[in-house]
Design an enzyme around this catalytic site. Structure first.
Site, PDB file in Angstrom:
ATOM      1  N   ASN A   7       0.769  -1.173   0.062  1.00  0.00           N
ATOM      2  CA  ASN A   7      -0.201  -0.111  -0.114  1.00  0.00           C
ATOM      3  C   ASN A   7       0.862   1.057   0.029  1.00  0.00           C
ATOM      4  O   ASN A   7       1.628   1.612   0.903  1.00  0.00           O
ATOM      5  CB  ASN A   7      -1.005  -0.032   1.262  1.00  0.00           C
ATOM      6  CG  ASN A   7      -1.878   1.358   1.496  1.00  0.00           C
ATOM      7  OD1 ASN A   7      -1.879   2.038   0.467  1.00  0.00           O
ATOM      8  ND2 ASN A   7      -2.408   1.399   2.587  1.00  0.00           N
ATOM      9  N   PHE A   8       0.947   2.016  -1.182  1.00  0.00           N
ATOM     10  CA  PHE A   8       1.695   3.123  -1.220  1.00  0.00           C
ATOM     11  C   PHE A   8       1.513   4.364  -0.571  1.00  0.00           C
ATOM     12  O   PHE A   8       2.132   5.452  -0.514  1.00  0.00           O
ATOM     13  CB  PHE A   8       2.399   3.394  -2.809  1.00  0.00           C
ATOM     14  CG  PHE A   8       2.830   2.377  -3.683  1.00  0.00           C
ATOM     15  CD1 PHE A   8       3.264   0.979  -2.797  1.00  0.00           C
ATOM     16  CD2 PHE A   8       3.096   2.305  -4.807  1.00  0.00           C
ATOM     17  CE1 PHE A   8       3.814   0.016  -3.574  1.00  0.00           C
ATOM     18  CE2 PHE A   8       3.618   1.152  -5.581  1.00  0.00           C
ATOM     19  CZ  PHE A   8       4.017   0.132  -5.048  1.00  0.00           C
ATOM     20  N   LYS A   9       0.007   4.441  -0.325  1.00  0.00           N
ATOM     21  CA  LYS A   9      -0.601   5.644   0.322  1.00  0.00           C
ATOM     22  C   LYS A   9      -0.372   6.761  -0.660  1.00  0.00           C
ATOM     23  O   LYS A   9      -0.103   6.555  -1.699  1.00  0.00           O
ATOM     24  CB  LYS A   9      -0.089   5.698   1.788  1.00  0.00           C
ATOM     25  CG  LYS A   9      -0.130   4.303   2.704  1.00  0.00           C
ATOM     26  CD  LYS A   9       0.214   4.672   4.072  1.00  0.00           C
ATOM     27  CE  LYS A   9       0.067   3.221   4.682  1.00  0.00           C
ATOM     28  NZ  LYS A   9       0.005   3.150   6.015  1.00  0.00           N
ATOM     29  N   HIS A 108      -9.313   1.080   5.429  1.00  0.00           N
ATOM     30  CA  HIS A 108      -8.292   1.221   5.991  1.00  0.00           C
ATOM     31  C   HIS A 108      -8.431   2.319   7.171  1.00  0.00           C
ATOM     32  O   HIS A 108      -9.153   3.326   6.890  1.00  0.00           O
ATOM     33  CB  HIS A 108      -7.254   1.934   5.063  1.00  0.00           C
ATOM     34  CG  HIS A 108      -6.028   1.835   5.449  1.00  0.00           C
ATOM     35  ND1 HIS A 108      -5.365   2.679   6.326  1.00  0.00           N
ATOM     36  CD2 HIS A 108      -4.945   0.914   5.106  1.00  0.00           C
ATOM     37  CE1 HIS A 108      -4.106   2.567   6.602  1.00  0.00           C
ATOM     38  NE2 HIS A 108      -3.615   1.491   5.942  1.00  0.00           N
ATOM     39  N   GLU A 177      -4.958  -4.919  10.984  1.00  0.00           N
ATOM     40  CA  GLU A 177      -3.916  -3.825  11.127  1.00  0.00           C
ATOM     41  C   GLU A 177      -4.040  -3.052  12.226  1.00  0.00           C
ATOM     42  O   GLU A 177      -4.939  -2.028  12.280  1.00  0.00           O
ATOM     43  CB  GLU A 177      -4.075  -3.169   9.923  1.00  0.00           C
ATOM     44  CG  GLU A 177      -3.596  -3.456   8.454  1.00  0.00           C
ATOM     45  CD  GLU A 177      -3.322  -2.460   7.580  1.00  0.00           C
ATOM     46  OE1 GLU A 177      -2.228  -3.019   6.921  1.00  0.00           O
ATOM     47  OE2 GLU A 177      -3.930  -1.587   7.318  1.00  0.00           O
ATOM     48  N   GLY A 183       2.830   2.289  10.810  1.00  0.00           N
ATOM     49  CA  GLY A 183       3.664   3.192  10.358  1.00  0.00           C
ATOM     50  C   GLY A 183       4.412   3.821  11.730  1.00  0.00           C
ATOM     51  O   GLY A 183       5.305   4.797  11.813  1.00  0.00           O
ATOM     52  N   SER A 213       3.925  -2.101  10.045  1.00  0.00           N
ATOM     53  CA  SER A 213       5.124  -2.166  10.223  1.00  0.00           C
ATOM     54  C   SER A 213       5.806  -3.453   9.785  1.00  0.00           C
ATOM     55  O   SER A 213       6.665  -3.854  10.686  1.00  0.00           O
ATOM     56  CB  SER A 213       5.603  -1.859  11.680  1.00  0.00           C
ATOM     57  OG  SER A 213       5.103  -0.533  11.883  1.00  0.00           O
TER      58      SER A 213
END
Ligand code: PGA
Length: 251
Positions: A7-9, A108, A177, A183, A213
């Site tokens: 997931n590149f956000k 998300h 998650e 993060g 992470s």
């Protein structure tokens, strides 16, 4: 089958993603030839094939390109629950279809918290994209205060998030998650992941991914857990080299 998703956000430009996809496809081609790995599209396969790996990446919406690579697939991090129309700042199903995209992340925690997406919006998105046959990565996860309230509170919280969707949808993937691990550079412990995935598995038979992470160092231990069918990776997916190291951790 194991699922490794990136997931590149809001990271990487269109050009950077183009370079990334080329590099990723050739690295996976090499892995496939050298180690005889079957990279599959999890939308169309027998999920019981234990040796297969499905790789999906989720670039930002303005960096999307045709989902036409041999060893991995491209999905959308978000989209509106309409074909097209007056939804400023959003994209609809028609724009995704033009790229042959048929997978999406819904729920998300960054969208739940920062974009204030509530369970009604999330349920609408889920229904719409399930109707369209998409592979849906449905994210659930608790804040630290919920976890600190104990096991019953945690299970009540996660099962309520699952109650917003059809947990029997055939193209569903659930990504657990924990918000406190996203993060932060500090993933949940293997024991916490194991216990929580076992708990979630009582509520759905969908493949369960862990996210928060994940990196090349912790991926192998996480992926070896019985009720973990893959990982959803943020920061460590931004570089094709570190993302491939995580893919190699499955092998
Ligand atoms: P992270 O993000 O790997 O950077 O923690 C995971 C995610 O939000 O999907």
């Amino acid at each position: 089958m194991q699922i490794i998703a990136g997931n590149f956000k809001a990271n990487l430009s269109h050009k950077e993603v183009q370079d990334y996809t080329k590099a990723l496809d050739s690295s996976l081609a090499m892995l496939s030839a050298k180690r005889h790995i079957n990279f599959i599209d999890m939308a169309n396969v027998d999920r019981s094939d234990k040796s297969a790996i499905a790789v999906d990446i989720f670039p930002s919406l303005c960096a999307l390109s045709d989902d036409s690579f041999k060893h991995f697939h491209i999905g959308a991090q978000n989209a509106y629950y309409a074909n097209s129309g007056a939804f400023t700042g959003e994209v609809g199903l028609e724009q995704l279809k033009a790229f042959n995209i048929n997978r999406i992340i819904i729920g998300h925690s960054e969208r739940r918290i920062l974009l204030k997406e509530d369970s009604k919006v999330i349920a609408n998105k889920f229904r719409f994209y399930a109707e369209a046959g998409f592979v849906i990565y449905y994210c659930i996860g608790e804040a630290l205060d919920v976890r600190e309230r104990g096991e019953n509170a945690l299970e009540a919280f996660l099962s309520a998030q699952l109650n917003d969707i059809d947990v029997n949808y055939k193209n569903l993937i659930v990504a657990y998650e924990p918000i406190w691990a996203i993060g932060s550079g500090k993933s949940a412990s293997v024991e916490q992941i194991d216990a929580t995935h076992n708990m979630i598995a009582k509520h759905t038979s969908a493949p369960l991914l862990y996210g928060g992470s994940v990196n090349a160092t912790n991926a192998r231990d996480i992926l070896s857990l019985a009720n973990v069918s893959g990982v959803l990776v943020g920061s460590a997916s931004l570089n094709p080299k570190s993302f491939c190291e995580i893919i190699e951790a499955v092998i």
